[in-house]
Design an enzyme around this catalytic site. Structure first.
Site, mmCIF file in Angstrom:
data_model
loop_
_atom_site.group_PDB
_atom_site.id
_atom_site.type_symbol
_atom_site.label_atom_id
_atom_site.label_comp_id
_atom_site.label_asym_id
_atom_site.label_seq_id
_atom_site.Cartn_x
_atom_site.Cartn_y
_atom_site.Cartn_z
ATOM 1 N N GLU A 183 31.744 18.598 -8.230
ATOM 2 C CA GLU A 183 32.085 17.963 -6.945
ATOM 3 C C GLU A 183 31.170 18.434 -5.821
ATOM 4 O OE1 GLU A 183 36.223 17.611 -5.792
ATOM 5 O OE2 GLU A 183 35.702 17.704 -3.675
ATOM 6 N N ASN A 221 47.085 9.908 -8.766
ATOM 7 C CA ASN A 221 48.172 10.874 -8.926
ATOM 8 C C ASN A 221 49.385 10.469 -8.084
ATOM 9 O OD1 ASN A 221 49.653 13.193 -9.465
ATOM 10 N ND2 ASN A 221 48.688 14.361 -7.823
ATOM 11 N N THR A 222 49.196 10.428 -6.754
ATOM 12 C CA THR A 222 50.322 10.209 -5.840
ATOM 13 C C THR A 222 51.108 8.931 -6.160
ATOM 14 O OG1 THR A 222 49.055 11.348 -4.146
ATOM 15 C CG2 THR A 222 50.940 10.071 -3.394
ATOM 16 N N ASP A 267 41.803 18.935 -13.603
ATOM 17 C CA ASP A 267 41.513 18.310 -12.302
ATOM 18 C C ASP A 267 41.316 19.402 -11.247
ATOM 19 O OD1 ASP A 267 41.282 16.154 -10.510
ATOM 20 O OD2 ASP A 267 43.429 16.194 -10.040
ATOM 21 N N HIS A 268 40.218 19.362 -10.499
ATOM 22 C CA HIS A 268 39.941 20.327 -9.418
ATOM 23 C C HIS A 268 40.109 21.790 -9.852
ATOM 24 C CE1 HIS A 268 39.397 17.464 -6.174
ATOM 25 N NE2 HIS A 268 40.407 16.780 -6.677
ATOM 26 N N HIS A 285 37.975 10.046 -6.225
ATOM 27 C CA HIS A 285 39.294 10.685 -6.120
ATOM 28 C C HIS A 285 40.115 9.930 -5.082
ATOM 29 C CE1 HIS A 285 38.815 14.637 -8.301
ATOM 30 N NE2 HIS A 285 37.649 14.049 -8.471
ATOM 31 N N GLY A 286 41.411 10.220 -5.058
ATOM 32 C CA GLY A 286 42.268 9.605 -4.037
ATOM 33 C C GLY A 286 42.521 8.130 -4.297
ATOM 34 N N GLY A 287 42.683 7.765 -5.594
ATOM 35 C CA GLY A 287 42.787 6.349 -5.961
ATOM 36 C C GLY A 287 44.079 5.669 -5.548
ATOM 37 N N HIS A 292 43.073 12.426 -0.760
ATOM 38 C CA HIS A 292 44.193 12.472 -1.715
ATOM 39 C C HIS A 292 45.485 12.067 -0.996
ATOM 40 C CE1 HIS A 292 41.744 15.643 -4.029
ATOM 41 N NE2 HIS A 292 41.793 14.580 -4.779
HETATM 42 P P1 13P Z 1 45.814 10.457 -5.270
HETATM 43 O O1 13P Z 1 46.878 11.494 -5.290
HETATM 44 O O2 13P Z 1 45.484 9.988 -3.921
HETATM 45 O O3 13P Z 1 46.113 9.350 -6.218
HETATM 46 O O4 13P Z 1 44.477 11.174 -5.794
HETATM 47 C C1 13P Z 1 44.447 11.720 -7.078
HETATM 48 C C2 13P Z 1 43.249 12.535 -7.298
HETATM 49 O O5 13P Z 1 42.191 12.270 -6.770
HETATM 50 C C3 13P Z 1 43.368 13.676 -8.223
HETATM 51 O O6 13P Z 1 42.213 14.431 -8.289
#
Ligand code: 13P
Length: 287
Positions: A135, A231-232, A84-85, A207-209, A177
């Site tokens: 990206e 992720n978060t 990831d990234h 991203h940022g789901g 994110h």
């Molecule tokens: P979140 O942490 O907002 O869920 O985003 C995860 C993400 O996009 C990882 O690349």
């Protein structure tokens, strides 16, 4: 067996659902994501940030652990192990370590350099059978307590990166994110529509789901998003369940300290998050 993410994402984009990428941090996290994907008969992507890779003793350890776990747990749904990234160097390391998929995040570089480095990785991934995420337009997020708003990618630049032959494209459309600030304007669907047209049939990545409202997730999927990163939310649910367990004094019951018992409620909470997100993304039953 670990697979690259191409087939699962092409299928998702063609059928109108998205595959979840859930970021992992340790053995328990990985086990929770894999067993839940199997329970739901859903394809899944294990996301590994550079920091999480370091924490887990390096990308080779992560690849060996994930491969062995897929085998020993009898996981039959398609599973991709994805960086990831990644920086350019981390991408090369993950190819060598046995990852099946990588993300090169060149969004902060001058555009020509993003093109150049992405092109080199397109070639390498084609030779080695990996899928590649590129990206354009950086994703916002919190740094030192300040939440930066996400950029909106230029559709023309997205078209140029897509044409290099990447497997999937992450394009900033105002997504962030972590937690979204109260004054967040929402996803820019006008931009997403233009990016979808410019990028052709390439699966798009959101991203940022964690903090995106459900109706926006569904609309994004209808406009070509076939992979959504989370992720978060797994971290928050793990943390809340672990805290509740400790505050209830349950870790002090029984004979001595057992880390397996301490981690169990958090692990169950991650599973619940994976179930909830997979249902929303529509990939359950699609393995
Ligand atoms: P979140 O942490 O907002 O869920 O985003 C995860 C993400 O996009 C990882 O690349």
């Amino acid at each position: 067996m670990l697979v690259n993410a191409k087939d699962m994402l092409v299928k998702a984009a063609a059928s109108g659902y998205a595959v979840g990428q859930f970021n992992i941090n340790n053995l328990e996290w990985t086990k929770a994501v894999l067993t839940t994907a199997q329970e739901l008969n859903s394809p899944v992507i294990l996301g590994v940030s550079e920091g999480a890779g370091k924490y887990m003793c390096g990308f080779k350890t992560v690849a060996a652990m994930s491969r062995a776990m897929v085998e020993s747990l009898g996981i039959t749904v398609p599973v991709a192990l994805h960086l990831d990234h990644g920086s350019y160097g981390a991408c090369l390391d993950c190819v060598e370590a046995g990852f099946t998929s990588i993300m090169f995040d060149g969004s902060h570089l001058p555009f020509d350099e993003n093109i150049e480095k992405t092109s080199a990785l397109v070639k390498l991934c084609a030779e080695r059978g990996l899928s590649l995420e590129a990206e354009v337009g950086s994703i916002g997020g919190e740094e030192d307590g300040v939440v930066g708003m996400g950029e909106v990618a230029d559709p023309q630049e997205c078209g140029r990166i897509a044409a290099l032959g990447v497997t999937m494209l992450a394009a900033g459309i105002g997504n962030i994110h972590g937690k979204y600030p109260a004054n967040w304007k929402g996803l820019d669907f006008g931009a997403l529509d233009k990016i979808h047209q410019a990028a052709g049939s390439i699966p798009l990545v959101l991203h940022g789901g964690t903090g995106i409202p459900e109706d926006m997730i569904r609309k994004a999927i209808s406009l070509g998003v076939a992979k959504i990163n989370v992720n978060t939310e797994c971290q928050l649910s793990f943390q809340a369940a672990t805290r509740a367990y400790i505050e209830a004094g349950k870790d002090l019951q029984g004979k001595g300290f057992d880390p397996r018992k301490l981690l169990a409620p958090g692990t169950e909470a991650i599973k619940a998050t994976v179930r909830e997100k997979t249902a929303l993304f529509g990939s359950a039953g699609k393995a």
